[in-house]
Each structure stands twice: as structure tokens, then as C-alpha cells.
Design a protein around this motif. Sequence first.
Motif, PDB file in Angstrom:
ATOM      1  N   UNK A  77       0.818  -1.218   0.000  1.00 40.44           N
ATOM      2  CA  UNK A  77       0.000   0.000   0.000  1.00 40.44           C
ATOM      3  C   UNK A  77       0.847   1.261   0.000  1.00 40.44           C
ATOM      4  N   UNK A  78       1.981   1.228   0.690  1.00 40.84           N
ATOM      5  CA  UNK A  78       2.827   2.412   0.781  1.00 40.84           C
ATOM      6  C   UNK A  78       2.375   3.417   1.829  1.00 40.84           C
ATOM      7  N   UNK A  79       1.277   3.108   2.501  1.00 43.54           N
ATOM      8  CA  UNK A  79       0.794   3.993   3.561  1.00 43.54           C
ATOM      9  C   UNK A  79      -0.065   3.188   4.533  1.00 43.54           C
ATOM     10  N   UNK A  80      -0.218   3.731   5.731  1.00 40.86           N
ATOM     11  CA  UNK A  80      -1.014   3.103   6.788  1.00 40.86           C
ATOM     12  C   UNK A  80      -1.752   4.198   7.540  1.00 40.86           C
ATOM     13  N   UNK A  91      -0.212   7.955   7.352  1.00 43.57           N
ATOM     14  CA  UNK A  91       1.237   8.077   7.203  1.00 43.57           C
ATOM     15  C   UNK A  91       1.743   7.270   6.017  1.00 43.57           C
ATOM     16  N   UNK A  92       2.750   7.805   5.371  1.00 44.06           N
ATOM     17  CA  UNK A  92       3.463   7.069   4.333  1.00 44.06           C
ATOM     18  C   UNK A  92       4.455   6.160   5.043  1.00 44.06           C
ATOM     19  N   UNK A  93       4.677   4.958   4.501  1.00 42.53           N
ATOM     20  CA  UNK A  93       5.690   4.072   5.058  1.00 42.53           C
ATOM     21  C   UNK A  93       6.826   3.925   4.061  1.00 42.53           C
ATOM     22  N   UNK A  94       8.042   3.959   4.603  1.00 47.91           N
ATOM     23  CA  UNK A  94       9.236   3.749   3.778  1.00 47.91           C
ATOM     24  C   UNK A  94      10.013   2.609   4.434  1.00 47.91           C
ATOM     25  N   UNK A  95      10.127   1.512   3.698  1.00 51.82           N
ATOM     26  CA  UNK A  95      10.830   0.361   4.254  1.00 51.82           C
ATOM     27  C   UNK A  95      12.333   0.566   4.162  1.00 51.82           C
ATOM     28  N   UNK A 145       4.849  11.585   7.842  1.00 52.17           N
ATOM     29  CA  UNK A 145       3.593  12.330   7.754  1.00 52.17           C
ATOM     30  C   UNK A 145       3.319  12.737   6.308  1.00 52.17           C
ATOM     31  N   UNK A 146       2.051  12.805   5.971  1.00 52.83           N
ATOM     32  CA  UNK A 146       1.675  13.327   4.660  1.00 52.83           C
ATOM     33  C   UNK A 146       1.046  12.335   3.733  1.00 52.83           C
ATOM     34  N   UNK A 147       0.409  11.300   4.258  1.00 53.28           N
ATOM     35  CA  UNK A 147      -0.243  10.315   3.368  1.00 53.28           C
ATOM     36  C   UNK A 147      -1.545  10.850   2.843  1.00 53.28           C
TER      37      UNK A 147
END
Length: 147
Positions: A77-80, A91-95, A145-147
Motif C-alpha cells: 500500500x505504501x501507507x497506513x 502516514x506514508x511508510x518507507x521500508x 507524515x503526509x499520506x
Amino acid sequence: MPDAFQKESTLDRFFNRLMGRALRLGFAPGYMRLLEVRGRKSGKTFTTPVNVLDFNGRRWLVAARGDTAWARNARAAGHVCLRRGSSSESLVVRELADADKPEVIKAFLDRFKSQVQRFFDVPAGSPADAFLATASRTPVFELIAGA
């Protein structure tokens, strides 16, 4: 093919449901949130309680059990969304790459030792480089932050 994560026991499921209810009401330790993420195959929204780590001025999610469904879904998804009571945060997630994970995994284990030590071969308090082997099987996401 063996599982790439440690499955929940019946007791774990019970406590996760209990904590999920507490989080929906806003009653839980301050570091806990209810993670909501869209399923990568079904499109349904799934929830699970998680510990959010504040470390080096950033916020992190660490999948202590390994490549769990929530980690695979967050990756896709790239965000949660993180919820606690009536407040929510998208929020955006960056692995992180494996080479960048050891310090965060160490901080996570040191902070939440009583809850997650059983998922790690390396004992809490070990130096960061001791977590290199664990990094490849432990998803770590920076929350942005910023999703």
C-alpha cells in the motif's frame, strides 16, 4: 515453503483483540496504536495493535514476528493509518534496506524487551551489529507524515 513469520498463538490473538478494543477506546500505553492497512489482495481494511518506536527523531514500525500480513500489506500500500481512540493519523511508510535496520531493531528490542524478546535470537542490550543477521527477516518501516 516455510512461513517467513512467527504465527500468533491463541493467547497472542486474545491479547491483540483485547488491546485492539482498548485502543479503539483510547486506553492503552502511549506507544501503542491500532494499525489499519488495506489488504494487498482483498482490498479489505485490516487492523492490528502495534508498538510505535520513537528513535532518533523519527517514528518506526518494526515487524518483530517477521514478514507478517500487516508488513506485506503496508509494503504494497505504501501507507497506513494509526488510530488511538477518536484520533487517527495517515502516514506514508518507507521500508528500510537491511543494512540500515540494525540500529532501529536494537532500539525497538531495547525499548519493548518484555513484549518482543521472544521473537529475536539476539538478546536486548546487544550491540547494533549483532542484529545484521536478523535484519533480513525483520521488516522495518519509517513512518512519514503526509499520506
